[in-house]
Design a protein around this motif. Sequence first.
Motif, PDB file in Angstrom:
ATOM      1  N   ARG A   1      37.357  44.801  55.683  1.00 18.75           N
ATOM      2  CA  ARG A   1      38.611  44.490  54.983  1.00 18.75           C
ATOM      3  C   ARG A   1      39.496  45.729  54.900  1.00 18.75           C
ATOM      4  NH1 ARG A   1      38.009  39.755  50.920  1.00 18.75           N
ATOM      5  NH2 ARG A   1      35.997  38.829  51.513  1.00 18.75           N
ATOM      6  N   SER A   2      40.793  45.500  54.982  1.00 18.92           N
ATOM      7  CA  SER A   2      41.764  46.580  54.806  1.00 18.92           C
ATOM      8  C   SER A   2      41.836  46.968  53.335  1.00 18.92           C
ATOM      9  CB  SER A   2      43.143  46.133  55.281  1.00 18.92           C
ATOM     10  OG  SER A   2      43.648  45.102  54.429  1.00 18.92           O
ATOM     11  N   ASP A   3      42.476  48.093  53.040  1.00 19.34           N
ATOM     12  CA  ASP A   3      42.648  48.503  51.647  1.00 19.34           C
ATOM     13  C   ASP A   3      43.389  47.427  50.860  1.00 19.34           C
ATOM     14  OD1 ASP A   3      41.409  50.835  52.327  1.00 19.34           O
ATOM     15  OD2 ASP A   3      43.160  52.132  52.054  1.00 19.34           O
ATOM     16  N   HIS A   4      44.405  46.839  51.478  1.00 17.38           N
ATOM     17  CA  HIS A   4      45.163  45.786  50.798  1.00 17.38           C
ATOM     18  C   HIS A   4      44.265  44.589  50.488  1.00 17.38           C
ATOM     19  CE1 HIS A   4      48.468  43.100  49.741  1.00 17.38           C
ATOM     20  NE2 HIS A   4      47.982  42.219  50.610  1.00 17.38           N
ATOM     21  N   GLU A   5      43.412  44.223  51.432  1.00 18.47           N
ATOM     22  CA  GLU A   5      42.519  43.080  51.218  1.00 18.47           C
ATOM     23  C   GLU A   5      41.481  43.365  50.140  1.00 18.47           C
ATOM     24  OE1 GLU A   5      42.601  41.048  55.686  1.00 18.47           O
ATOM     25  OE2 GLU A   5      41.263  42.739  55.252  1.00 18.47           O
ATOM     26  N   LEU A   6      40.975  44.599  50.080  1.00 26.24           N
ATOM     27  CA  LEU A   6      40.034  44.963  49.013  1.00 26.24           C
ATOM     28  C   LEU A   6      40.717  44.886  47.657  1.00 26.24           C
ATOM     29  CD1 LEU A   6      38.023  47.981  50.471  1.00 26.24           C
ATOM     30  CD2 LEU A   6      37.120  45.745  49.841  1.00 26.24           C
ATOM     31  N   ALA A   7      41.942  45.382  47.587  1.00 25.55           N
ATOM     32  CA  ALA A   7      42.673  45.327  46.323  1.00 25.55           C
ATOM     33  C   ALA A   7      42.923  43.877  45.899  1.00 25.55           C
ATOM     34  CB  ALA A   7      43.996  46.085  46.452  1.00 25.55           C
ATOM     35  N   GLU A   8      43.293  43.038  46.848  1.00 21.77           N
ATOM     36  CA  GLU A   8      43.523  41.629  46.521  1.00 21.77           C
ATOM     37  C   GLU A   8      42.233  40.958  46.042  1.00 21.77           C
ATOM     38  OE1 GLU A   8      46.393  39.678  46.561  1.00 21.77           O
ATOM     39  OE2 GLU A   8      47.280  41.676  46.574  1.00 21.77           O
ATOM     40  N   LEU A   9      41.105  41.302  46.651  1.00 28.09           N
ATOM     41  CA  LEU A   9      39.828  40.741  46.219  1.00 28.09           C
ATOM     42  C   LEU A   9      39.490  41.180  44.799  1.00 28.09           C
ATOM     43  CD1 LEU A   9      37.181  39.240  46.760  1.00 28.09           C
ATOM     44  CD2 LEU A   9      36.300  41.313  47.858  1.00 28.09           C
ATOM     45  N   ALA A  10      39.692  42.460  44.501  1.00 25.67           N
ATOM     46  CA  ALA A  10      39.421  42.953  43.146  1.00 25.67           C
ATOM     47  C   ALA A  10      40.297  42.250  42.117  1.00 25.67           C
ATOM     48  CB  ALA A  10      39.644  44.463  43.089  1.00 25.67           C
ATOM     49  N   ILE A  11      41.552  42.077  42.432  1.00 26.35           N
ATOM     50  CA  ILE A  11      42.476  41.422  41.502  1.00 26.35           C
ATOM     51  C   ILE A  11      42.081  39.968  41.276  1.00 26.35           C
ATOM     52  CG2 ILE A  11      44.863  40.641  41.230  1.00 26.35           C
ATOM     53  CD1 ILE A  11      45.691  43.207  42.794  1.00 26.35           C
ATOM     54  N   SER A  12      41.679  39.295  42.348  1.00 24.26           N
ATOM     55  CA  SER A  12      41.332  37.878  42.223  1.00 24.26           C
ATOM     56  C   SER A  12      40.093  37.665  41.354  1.00 24.26           C
ATOM     57  CB  SER A  12      41.095  37.272  43.614  1.00 24.26           C
ATOM     58  OG  SER A  12      39.885  37.762  44.189  1.00 24.26           O
ATOM     59  N   GLU A  13      39.230  38.681  41.246  1.00 23.26           N
ATOM     60  CA  GLU A  13      37.994  38.533  40.489  1.00 23.26           C
ATOM     61  C   GLU A  13      38.078  39.088  39.066  1.00 23.26           C
ATOM     62  OE1 GLU A  13      34.681  38.241  44.021  1.00 23.26           O
ATOM     63  OE2 GLU A  13      34.899  40.164  42.991  1.00 23.26           O
ATOM     64  N   LEU A  14      39.223  39.614  38.655  1.00 14.87           N
ATOM     65  CA  LEU A  14      39.364  40.151  37.305  1.00 14.87           C
ATOM     66  C   LEU A  14      39.020  39.136  36.212  1.00 14.87           C
ATOM     67  CD1 LEU A  14      42.557  42.405  37.541  1.00 14.87           C
ATOM     68  CD2 LEU A  14      40.165  43.132  37.421  1.00 14.87           C
ATOM     69  N   PRO A  15      39.450  37.864  36.328  1.00 15.42           N
ATOM     70  CA  PRO A  15      39.096  36.908  35.261  1.00 15.42           C
ATOM     71  C   PRO A  15      37.597  36.747  35.067  1.00 15.42           C
ATOM     72  CG  PRO A  15      40.908  36.050  36.576  1.00 15.42           C
ATOM     73  CD  PRO A  15      40.412  37.278  37.282  1.00 15.42           C
ATOM     74  N   ALA A  16      36.801  36.904  36.134  1.00 12.71           N
ATOM     75  CA  ALA A  16      35.345  36.781  35.996  1.00 12.71           C
ATOM     76  C   ALA A  16      34.777  37.847  35.080  1.00 12.71           C
ATOM     77  CB  ALA A  16      34.688  36.869  37.371  1.00 12.71           C
ATOM     78  N   PHE A  17      35.490  38.962  34.916  1.00 11.09           N
ATOM     79  CA  PHE A  17      35.045  40.060  34.069  1.00 11.09           C
ATOM     80  C   PHE A  17      35.653  40.004  32.671  1.00 11.09           C
ATOM     81  CE2 PHE A  17      34.175  41.539  38.299  1.00 11.09           C
ATOM     82  CZ  PHE A  17      33.039  42.309  38.179  1.00 11.09           C
ATOM     83  N   GLY A  18      36.324  38.904  32.364  1.00 19.02           N
ATOM     84  CA  GLY A  18      36.909  38.750  31.041  1.00 19.02           C
ATOM     85  C   GLY A  18      38.295  39.321  30.893  1.00 19.02           C
ATOM     86  N   VAL A  19      38.918  39.753  31.988  1.00 16.85           N
ATOM     87  CA  VAL A  19      40.265  40.313  31.912  1.00 16.85           C
ATOM     88  C   VAL A  19      41.265  39.188  31.691  1.00 16.85           C
ATOM     89  CG1 VAL A  19      42.043  41.592  33.159  1.00 16.85           C
ATOM     90  CG2 VAL A  19      39.636  42.266  33.374  1.00 16.85           C
ATOM     91  N   ASP A  20      42.145  39.394  30.752  1.00 15.89           N
ATOM     92  CA  ASP A  20      43.154  38.391  30.424  1.00 15.89           C
ATOM     93  C   ASP A  20      43.995  38.085  31.670  1.00 15.89           C
ATOM     94  OD1 ASP A  20      45.556  37.083  29.458  1.00 15.89           O
ATOM     95  OD2 ASP A  20      44.979  37.745  27.443  1.00 15.89           O
ATOM     96  N   PRO A  21      44.094  36.828  32.072  1.00 15.70           N
ATOM     97  CA  PRO A  21      44.848  36.497  33.293  1.00 15.70           C
ATOM     98  C   PRO A  21      46.340  36.766  33.177  1.00 15.70           C
ATOM     99  CG  PRO A  21      44.148  34.497  32.150  1.00 15.70           C
ATOM    100  CD  PRO A  21      43.449  35.636  31.473  1.00 15.70           C
ATOM    101  N   ARG A  22      46.806  37.054  31.965  1.00 20.15           N
ATOM    102  CA  ARG A  22      48.234  37.312  31.803  1.00 20.15           C
ATOM    103  C   ARG A  22      48.618  38.763  32.103  1.00 20.15           C
ATOM    104  NH1 ARG A  22      48.820  35.296  25.772  1.00 20.15           N
ATOM    105  NH2 ARG A  22      46.767  36.305  25.757  1.00 20.15           N
ATOM    106  N   VAL A  23      47.645  39.635  32.365  1.00 17.61           N
ATOM    107  CA  VAL A  23      47.985  41.019  32.670  1.00 17.61           C
ATOM    108  C   VAL A  23      48.759  41.083  33.975  1.00 17.61           C
ATOM    109  CG1 VAL A  23      45.981  41.933  31.435  1.00 17.61           C
ATOM    110  CG2 VAL A  23      45.821  41.507  33.886  1.00 17.61           C
TER     111      VAL A  23
END
Length: 452
Positions: A361-383
């Motif tokens: 994966r490119s750096d952009h794709e890794l960043a997009e993957l991390a962002i997409s999984e934030l809710p699984a860690f309890g991060v408020d989806p409104r951030v």
Amino acid sequence: MSAPVVEGVAGRHGGDQPVVVIGAGPAGLAAAEHLLDAGVQVVVVDGAPGVGGLSRSVELWGHRFDLGPHSFLSNSHPESVTRWLDLAGAAGGVERTEAVRAAVWRGRVVGFPPSPVDVLRTTGPARTASLVGARVAARVRPQAAPARTAHDALVARHGRAVVEELFVPYCRKYLGVHPRELSSAFADKLQGTRRGWRGPVELLTPREGTGAVWEELARRLRARGARILLGTTVTGLATEGERVTAVQVRDAVSEFAVPARAVVSSVPAPVLLRWLPGTRAPAGPALRSRDTYLVHLLLEGTGNGREVGQSSHYVTAYDEQVRTGRLTNTRAWRPATFRNEPRTVLCAEFWSSGDDDLSARSDHELAELAISELPAFGVDPRVRIVDTDVMRLPRSVPVLTAGVEQARAAVDAQLDRFTNLARVGRHGKHDWDGQEDSLLTGRSIGAHVLAV
């Protein structure tokens, strides 16, 4: 190859030659300090632009951030704590916090270790009974035979159900292998049972980032006459018989050789063997390592910028369908430093073998993957994601596979014949040395290279 005089290094023979330390991480710098204490000239060589190795800090968005979570425990070895606090105090001071850890387990964010209530809510009554029963049985049933693998050792301590539920997915995600493929001696490290991780744990964090500690040590070493050559890549070692006589290096301008009375190395053994004539790297994957990919995320919260929903120091994902391995909240580590900061920085970690879909994966794709999984860690989806930064750390996680002891012995048999060569640190010894370990082992290594 030309061999210009290295500034600050006198002479080319015997005791006038310096000890060359390869690697400016914690272990290498600690070894350099010990050698200076013994009155020996020192040259430290590192290909990175700064000191600290994996414990360095990077500048992002007006602040300094560590390369993932770097814990220093207040109840570590007293000598290490005293030395570390002296360095950190001179580098801007220390913040003390009580560790708060959490886990993503079966789609839920729970405390870690999970409470009985967390277990019941997450797995249900039947599975909870199975987990509790397995753990009780393991405690009362004596181990029939010595453990051959980490899996055997873990089952003997926690029961098979607990191991299959937590340790197996964690090992596959973090280390890329089933615990049956890991050394039995690795079981303690997998459980987090290093000194201090039972009960309340006080974490010590430099206000200017962990890298500031090692930058302070490097400043002191330079003040005492040590040369630290950064941005300088080692290309080989010159030998005469059973001694290393010089370290061949290349910087941005030229290639040259640094004459050496002795060498202390913190690089992985397979790399060191490639540099030494007449040696060979071990066959097979016994001394393998994994890569770490870090995605730093700059967030604006739901209200004042601080409320992102994830307030633990870090959350480890045991669910294998969540590709992110761990999420770190920088604000939790340094609350005073970031108290008035309107934004929050999270760091998502991925682990890769370098030949899998994550590495592709490119750096952009890794960043997009991390962002997409934030809710699984309890991060408020409104951030709101303001910015991202991706770093790739090759060979950053040693994997202690079954048979690693024999592989290390085979490497030792080749390297030990060089009487003025010593190895230190996480990579040099292919072990999970932390900062506190590196301070001790680095300072103790000098006796070996000075005795020959």
